[in-house]
Design an enzyme around this catalytic site. Structure first.
Site, mmCIF file in Angstrom:
data_model
loop_
_atom_site.group_PDB
_atom_site.id
_atom_site.type_symbol
_atom_site.label_atom_id
_atom_site.label_comp_id
_atom_site.label_asym_id
_atom_site.label_seq_id
_atom_site.Cartn_x
_atom_site.Cartn_y
_atom_site.Cartn_z
ATOM 1 N N ASN A 1 3.320 56.992 41.646
ATOM 2 C CA ASN A 1 3.758 55.756 40.993
ATOM 3 C C ASN A 1 2.505 54.940 40.731
ATOM 4 O O ASN A 1 1.954 54.342 41.649
ATOM 5 C CB ASN A 1 4.737 55.002 41.912
ATOM 6 C CG ASN A 1 5.101 53.629 41.369
ATOM 7 O OD1 ASN A 1 4.807 53.310 40.216
ATOM 8 N ND2 ASN A 1 5.726 52.810 42.209
ATOM 9 N N LYS B 1 2.234 52.258 39.146
ATOM 10 C CA LYS B 1 2.480 50.812 39.034
ATOM 11 C C LYS B 1 1.728 50.272 37.805
ATOM 12 O O LYS B 1 1.580 51.000 36.827
ATOM 13 C CB LYS B 1 2.098 50.081 40.324
ATOM 14 C CG LYS B 1 2.727 50.761 41.543
ATOM 15 C CD LYS B 1 2.713 49.941 42.785
ATOM 16 C CE LYS B 1 3.382 50.742 43.902
ATOM 17 N NZ LYS B 1 3.649 49.928 45.077
ATOM 18 N N HIS C 1 12.990 50.122 42.071
ATOM 19 C CA HIS C 1 11.833 49.989 42.963
ATOM 20 C C HIS C 1 11.871 48.595 43.604
ATOM 21 O O HIS C 1 12.281 47.623 42.963
ATOM 22 C CB HIS C 1 10.530 50.191 42.182
ATOM 23 C CG HIS C 1 9.336 50.274 43.073
ATOM 24 N ND1 HIS C 1 8.740 49.150 43.598
ATOM 25 C CD2 HIS C 1 8.667 51.332 43.575
ATOM 26 C CE1 HIS C 1 7.739 49.531 44.380
ATOM 27 N NE2 HIS C 1 7.672 50.849 44.384
ATOM 28 N N GLU D 1 9.728 46.436 44.019
ATOM 29 C CA GLU D 1 9.031 45.392 43.245
ATOM 30 C C GLU D 1 9.907 44.900 42.086
ATOM 31 O O GLU D 1 9.813 43.742 41.681
ATOM 32 C CB GLU D 1 7.670 45.932 42.762
ATOM 33 C CG GLU D 1 6.702 46.039 43.945
ATOM 34 C CD GLU D 1 5.658 47.146 43.852
ATOM 35 O OE1 GLU D 1 5.422 47.680 42.754
ATOM 36 O OE2 GLU D 1 5.089 47.486 44.914
ATOM 37 N N GLU E 1 11.938 53.807 50.658
ATOM 38 C CA GLU E 1 10.667 53.086 50.748
ATOM 39 C C GLU E 1 10.866 51.794 51.529
ATOM 40 O O GLU E 1 11.321 50.787 50.962
ATOM 41 C CB GLU E 1 10.153 52.741 49.342
ATOM 42 C CG GLU E 1 9.850 53.953 48.489
ATOM 43 C CD GLU E 1 8.839 53.620 47.390
ATOM 44 O OE1 GLU E 1 7.807 54.298 47.341
ATOM 45 O OE2 GLU E 1 9.070 52.680 46.633
ATOM 46 N N GLY F 1 2.226 49.529 50.092
ATOM 47 C CA GLY F 1 0.934 48.932 49.772
ATOM 48 C C GLY F 1 0.305 48.179 50.927
ATOM 49 O O GLY F 1 -0.662 47.448 50.747
ATOM 50 N N SER G 1 2.867 53.673 51.669
ATOM 51 C CA SER G 1 1.574 54.039 52.256
ATOM 52 C C SER G 1 1.483 55.513 52.647
ATOM 53 O O SER G 1 0.828 55.857 53.628
ATOM 54 C CB SER G 1 1.237 53.131 53.445
ATOM 55 O OG SER G 1 1.161 51.770 53.006
#
Ligand code: PGA
Length: 240
Positions: free
Chosen positions: A9, A11, A94, A96, A165, A171, A209
């Protein structure tokens, strides 16, 4: 046994020049991979990536898809548009997108539905925040998020990919322990079993991560069928 799926991904990272270097180095180093591989890239680069990965083992993925078919939805990209660029996968929900764009479980479910209707494989992301984990709500949260997608998609559910996730691991360099990850994956697997007699086919990826140092241990867990890799997917040796 099904092959693992490793999805990068990117991003909101990349440039025409950087993408070309990255993908060419990946292809040069990858040989014939033992797993399935996908790259979920910013939509403006799909045409570039389509050409770069044509005929290779890398499947192209988008990072989002509209819940709508066509029309007055400024800024959105439809599943049919993605298919024109040989896109096979799209991330859906996701964290985010949920966090910064207000995507609800219902929106995520209808995005997954649109993706399936267009012949795309939605990679449906679920995961709890740190506050939810500390409140002992991990199972409740991920089950609620997945239930919305199961409810909207009925028997097509065996065509999705699920990515667990934990939001607190994305991250941050904090990975869930193999036990924490496997425990949630097992919960998701049994939820999928209750919804479909094809649940064993469904890939459940871990993300948050994941990197070159911890991937092997996570991927050795019985219900972890692959990874959704953010930061480490931008570094060739790590992703390889
Ligand atoms: P990370 O991101 O690997 O950088 O934690 C994973 C993701 O958000 O998909």
């Amino acid at each position: 046994m099904k092959k693992k799926l490793i999805a990068g991904n990117w991003k909101m990272n990349g440039s025409l020049a950087a993408n070309e270097t990255l993908v060419k180095s990946l292809l040069a180093g990858m040989g014939t991979p033992a797993c399935q591989v996908a790259l979920c890239v910013p939509s403006v680069y799909l045409a570039q990536l389509q050409a770069l990965v044509a005929g290779s083992a890398i499947g192209l993925g988008a990072q989002d898809v509209s819940a709508h078919d066509v029309g007055a939805f400024t800024g959105e990209v439809s599943g049919a548009m993605l298919r024109e660029f040989d896109v096979r996968y799209t991330l859906v929900g996701h964290s985010e997108r949920r966090q910064y764009h207000g995507e609800t479980d219902a929106v995520v479910a209808s995005k997954a539905q649109r993706a399936l209707a267009c012949g795309l494989t939605p990679i449906v992301c679920v995961g709890e925040t740190l506050a939810e984990r500390e409140a002992g709500k991990t199972e409740e949260v991920v089950k609620r998020q997945l239930a919305a997608v199961i409810h909207a998609n009925g028997h097509c559910i065996s065509e999705i990919v699920v990515a667990y996730e934990p939001v607190w691991a994305i991250g941050t360099g904090k990975t869930a322990t193999t036990e924490q990850a496997q425990q949630v994956h097992a919960v998701l697997r049994s939820q999928l079993h209750a919804a479909s007699n094809q649940a064993d086919r469904i890939h459940i990826l871990y993300g948050g991560s994941m990197n070159a140092a911890n991937a092997a241990q996570l991927l050795a867990q019985p219900d972890i069928d692959g990874g959704l890799v953010g930061g480490a997917s931008l570094k060739v040796p790590d992703f390889l």
